[in-house]
Design an enzyme around this catalytic site. Structure first.
Site, PDB file in Angstrom:
ATOM      1  N   ASP A 117       0.847  -1.185   0.000  1.00 27.60           N
ATOM      2  CA  ASP A 117       0.000   0.000   0.000  1.00 27.60           C
ATOM      3  C   ASP A 117       0.889   1.244   0.000  1.00 27.60           C
ATOM      4  OD1 ASP A 117      -3.048   0.815   0.657  1.00 27.60           O
ATOM      5  OD2 ASP A 117      -1.681   2.210   1.665  1.00 27.60           O
ATOM      6  N   ASP A 170      -2.929   9.729  -9.583  1.00 28.94           N
ATOM      7  CA  ASP A 170      -2.912   8.650 -10.581  1.00 28.94           C
ATOM      8  C   ASP A 170      -1.506   8.440 -11.133  1.00 28.94           C
ATOM      9  OD1 ASP A 170      -5.582   8.140 -10.285  1.00 28.94           O
ATOM     10  OD2 ASP A 170      -6.208   9.141 -12.135  1.00 28.94           O
ATOM     11  N   GLU A 226      -4.889   2.415  -4.257  1.00 27.69           N
ATOM     12  CA  GLU A 226      -3.425   2.484  -4.163  1.00 27.69           C
ATOM     13  C   GLU A 226      -2.837   1.217  -3.557  1.00 27.69           C
ATOM     14  OE1 GLU A 226      -5.000   4.058  -0.261  1.00 27.69           O
ATOM     15  OE2 GLU A 226      -5.591   4.100  -2.365  1.00 27.69           O
TER      16      GLU A 226
END
Length: 325
Positions: free
Chosen positions: A188, A205, A231
């Site tokens: 993550d 992004d 993410e």
């Protein structure tokens, strides 16, 4: 060899109707057995990654096929690559080899052993079947790609883990197959919510895309890298032991931490990893890796934690009030 021209259409329909790699392989094996008949033995080698970077692996053989260890795959590939594209077969002393091409590249081959030579019409049938197989495989793979990151998408994740647990992905283990274990890692991006709030979703992004590219480039052909959601990423890969898996993940973590990201500059990831073995559901593997990931977040982020290293309290506690993102 059986007369098969009337069955070509039916076989095409069968192949393009398959919705998983495993059933597609089984379908092709059955069709080849029908086409070649009981007097022939065969072995099918292919690069499932659709890349010349991966040496073609043995996917399946006929029951009559003797041991394939004598087949020199790199040498055969070199000879097949020297053939003109209109040449359908390489005839050797005790076998015939049909190249399997995709977008002009030789990605595998079919080895056939029999007493008589395969005729041109029979070559045409086999080439057509193999071509349909390759294009259906490509279709299945492209349907599983996340459009932003070009990684495998979330929908593919459960299927792949189940196939590995069931031993259906054994062709991916290139050596020392009896000594290989599979591992699931969850990763993550640290403080990603702050990135979005500070720089906006377009930059967010771009961060996801660059992290995805770094993950993909630092895993091997044949390892699986997924965009699990937002993410968060998942990696499924073989290693000899947990220590090797931790080293591999820590190297990837360091690469990302040392990379300069546009606008944001520095980005780190936290990871958790667990071994994949029999008798556990996919959701349980994810839960274990997530708990290890949570531990990495809770003790400072930018680190890797193995589920096996957690004590009982760490393994059962919930995420509480810690901000993971």
């Amino acid at each position: 060899m059986s007369k098969v021209s009337s069955c070509g259409y039916e076989w095409t329909i069968e192949l393009v109707s398959q919705n998983s790699e495993h059933t597609l392989d089984k379908c092709l094996a059955i069709i080849l057995s029908t086409v070649l008949g009981k007097t022939c033995s065969f072995a099918f080698f292919f690069s499932k990654s659709l890349s010349i970077q991966q040496v073609p692996c043995l996917i399946f053989t006929s029951k009559q096929m003797p041991c394939c260890e004598h087949i020199d795959v790199p040498s055969l590939l070199e000879r097949l690559n020297k053939l003109n594209h209109d040449v359908q077969v390489l005839s050797l002393a005790q076998m015939q080899v049909l190249p399997i091409r995709y977008q002009g590249l030789v990605l595998g081959f079919l080895v056939v052993t029999q007493n008589t030579l395969i005729s041109n019409s029979e070559h045409n049938v086999l080439s057509h079947i193999l071509n349909i197989y390759v294009h259906q495989l490509a279709t299945l793979q492209y349907a599983r790609i996340d459009p932003l990151t070009q990684l495998l998408n979330r929908q593919t994740f459960d299927e792949k883990v189940l196939e590995i647990v069931a031993g259906k992905e054994a062709w991916l283990v290139r050596e020392h197959c009896n000594d290989i274990c599979w591992y699931l890692a969850m990763a993550d991006i640290d403080h990603f919510k702050l990135v979005n709030d500070t720089y906006g979703h377009v930059i967010g992004d771009e961060v996801i895309l660059l992290v995805a590219q770094l993950l993909k480039s630092n895993f091997r052909i044949g390892d699986y890298v997924f965009r699990y959601g937002g993410e968060e990423f998942a990696m499924v890969f073989p290693c000899k032991n947990e220590g090797e898996a931790l080293d591999k993940l820590d190297n990837v973590r360091e690469v990302i931490a040392s990379t300069r990201f546009p606008q944001v500059n520095n980005v780190t990831i936290s990871l958790g990893v667990t071994e994949i073995n029999e008798g556990v559901q996919v959701s349980d593997y994810v839960d274990r890796a997530d708990r290890a990931l949570y531990h990495s977040k809770s003790v400072g982020r930018n680190r890797v934690t193995a589920f096996s290293s957690l004590n009982y309290v760490d393994k059962v506690q919930q995420t509480g009030d810690i901000e993971l993102f």
